[in-house]
Scaffold this active site. Structure first.
Site: not given
Ligand code: G6P
Length: 609
Positions: A2, A27, A74, A100-101, A482, A486, A489, A505, A604
């Site tokens: 948001c 965001r 969002w 927001n929130g 990671e 990626k 995502e 396993h 984000k």
């Molecule tokens: C969201 C983002 C991720 C990020 C995670 C933690 O899910 O899409 O890319 O790693 O939040 O965010 P932060 O700002 O706490 O690192």
């Protein structure tokens, strides 16, 4: 997650707000809307989907006004429909709100408003409750009505409010969700994040929790929860707007991948003397503190959590303190063993992730010492920590985190080395060797970036795959998680990461002819073990993409393609090994036609539970 932008002044609110909202697109959102004051009324327009849909819809309308609020939503309460988009208004459309929130007691308030005041709700959102509350409390004083409404609300929020009966003001309230105030000449602004305002202002106020700001054309007054006015220092933003622009790259993600050498150098330079000594200015960890800690929790979400997995290896190896890594949403509800002998390390790019913040507060309440590794200066996580280790990656705009991750890793290594020296588990000579390695990373990383075209070629062969497994051992297993994140995502491919030794396993049952397996084999001491794991999947028909250090050519015998990273110490290899995986995800997503910087359903900064 948001985005809010609000404006009051002599300019055209509509254009300024649309422009600001575009800067907040990263965001994550699924609808957008705007409310402006015009000819004694509030004009509200909303559209599903991207901001351009809204922009196009209002392009021929005369909405010229010096007061307005806008929002990218969002969806949380109710589907991403036009009806549920913000701004929301009260019954007679005299009050408009962006938010927001989450308002936790919204159902209760909704029922109460319906029963007591006969309010008929037009949307499914919690935000409409705020607008209706302000509406029923309004009695000629908007600020008073906002205070009375806020008094009834439980939850975390940032809100912007305008009222057609008081068109000389814009009111903003912050509780947990971030909100900044931009200070212009004959105009003032609100926004969820600084990039939205950089085109217009450099001077800002950061609103604190439970504060309310009244913005007029020429002034901003901030009040605390008791409605006493409070003084706030002006924050002068030094990074320029270009830092939040693409600078010729097709996507922010690619730009940010390329910024990693610079980000890593910056993070190192801020913490190393020219002689290579680690200086943790502003961080007051003593030898006694360290000896007092019997464990460390590293708590984070998403990519930051993956940085924590590598951090565990580094701290346990170099400082010999037991470390547990946990996802923040689990940590806070599992009654963890935290007391004054615990060091709690929060990792967060944004510093606003609600789960991380809540976990931090939980740990603090139980007496833990809080150290945070954060990118956004002045963010909530930073402000609520005892000590802050900034990552200095610069603004990260792409939803998929890249440079924040690698700079977080650098911070974890520096913390581990510092602790190792303080505790005496690491000799000066060993420490110097690691520092030398870290300093060589930016140049080595540049060499991987030069192989971009090779990785693009590999992506061309692989982008149609629908399932990928990432495997690795030791620090490589953290990198596997990671790499897998990626890929899923931004390309929406079903990918899965698992410690290579654990594969047999259960998960190996899923490997069949042509299944893509990305095998990280950058750990010298585990290299042969990895080759065995690769053989296991090859024997079942997998197509293997290997990642190994230059010189370890044995991997070619078992792999279908290999990307080499420059030779380095095992412990720091995650800093390099992750880069081919970032590039692979990028090119695969591009070939699949995905919206790389703004993946569907993702945000984000996740400021809800
Ligand atoms: C969201 C983002 C991720 C990020 C995670 C933690 O899910 O899409 O890319 O790693 O939040 O965010 P932060 O700002 O706490 O690192």
């Amino acid at each position: 997650m948001c985005g809010i932008v609000g404006y009051i002044g002599d300019g055209n609110a509509k254009d300024i707000i649309i422009d600001g909202l575009k800067k907040l697109e990263y965001r994550g959102y699924d609808s957008a809307g705007i409310a402006v004051y015009k000819d004694g009324k509030l004009e509200i327009r909303k559209r599903r989907g991207r901001i351009v849909n809204l922009e196009e819809a209002i392009s021929n309308e005369d909405l010229q006004s010096g007061l307005g609020i806008g929002h990218t939503r969002w969806a949380t309460h109710g589907a991403p429909s036009e009806l549920n988009s913000h701004p929301h208004s009260n019954a007679d459309n005299t009050v408009a709100v962006v938010h927001n929130g989450i308002i936790e007691n919204f159902a209760e308030l909704r029922e109460w408003l319906s029963k007591e005041y006969g309010i008929v709700f037009r949307s499914e959102t919690d935000t409409e409750v705020i607008a209706q509350l302000i509406g029923i409390y309004y009695d000629g004083d908007l600020l008073d009505a906002v205070y009375r409404a806020v008094d009834k609300m439980r939850g975390a929020y940032a809100i912007g409010v305008i009222c057609s009966k008081e068109p000389d003001k814009l009111i903003a309230v912050r509780k947990e969700s971030p909100l900044v105030i931009g200070l212009g000449t004959d105009c003032n602004f609100i926004a969820s994040d600084i990039p939205a305002l950089l085109k217009y202002v450099r001077e800002l106020y950061l609103l604190e929790n439970n504060e309310t700001a009244v913005l007029t054309r020429n002034a901003v007054v901030i009040y605390d929860a008791e409605r006493k006015s409070v003084k706030r220092d002006v924050l002068h933003v030094t990074w320029d707007a270009a830092a939040a622009e693409k600078e010729g790259y097709d996507h922010f993600m690619m730009k940010e991948i390329h910024e990693q050498p610079k980000g890593i150098s910056e993070t190192l330079n801020r913490r190393l003397t020219p002689e290579g000594e680690i200086v943790l200015d502003g961080i007051s960890l003593t030898k006694e503190n360290l000896e007092n800690f019997n464990k460390i929790y590293i708590v984070a979400c998403g990519t930051a959590y993956h940085a924590g997995l590598v951090g565990k290896f580094a701290i346990e190896k170099l400082a010999r303190i037991p470390v547990e890594v946990d996802v923040a949403s689990e940590f806070r509800y599992r009654d963890p063993f935290v007391d004054d002998k615990t060091l709690f390390i929060a990792i967060s790019q944004s510093g606003e992730t609600l789960d991380t913040l809540a976990a931090l507060r939980e740990a603090k309440k139980k007496g833990a010492r809080i150290l945070s590794v954060v990118n956004v200066v002045g963010s909530s996580v930073a402000r609520e920590s005892d000590d802050v280790f900034y990552t200095w990656a610069g603004p990260e705009i792409a939803v998929a985190s890249t440079k924040a991750y690698t700079t977080q890793l650098v911070c974890m290594y520096l913390i581990a080395l510092y602790m190792g020296r303080l505790k005496g588990t690491l000799s000066k000579a060993e420490c110097d060797k690691y520092i030398g390695e870290l300093k060589s990373i930016p140049e080595k990383l540049e060499r991987i970036l030069e192989k971009e075209a090779d990785i693009e070629e590999i992506a061309k062969q692989l982008y149609k795959t629908e399932q990928v497994f990432f495997i690795g051992r030791g620090p490589d297993s953290g990198v596997s998680y990671e790499g897998s994140l990626k890929l899923k995502e931004i390309s929406y491919i079903n990918s899965f990461a698992i410690a290579a030794g654990e594969l047999k396993h259960g998960t190996i049952a899923l490997i069949e002819q042509g299944t893509l397996v990305v095998a990280l084999a950058t750990q010298d001491r585990l290299f042969e073990k990895m080759l065995s794991n690769i053989q296991e999947v090859k024997a079942r028909g997998a197509y293997v993409m290997g990642i190994a250090k230059e010189g370890n050519t044995d991997i070619e015998k078992q792999s279908d393609c290999v990307i080499y990273i420059p030779d380095c110490m095992d412990e720091v290899s995650p800093l390099l090994a992750v880069v081919p995986l970032q590039l692979l995800a990028y090119y695969i997503a591009k070939l699949r036609g995905c919206d790389i910087d703004k993946p569907k359903n993702l945000a984000k900064s996740v400021t809800v539970e």
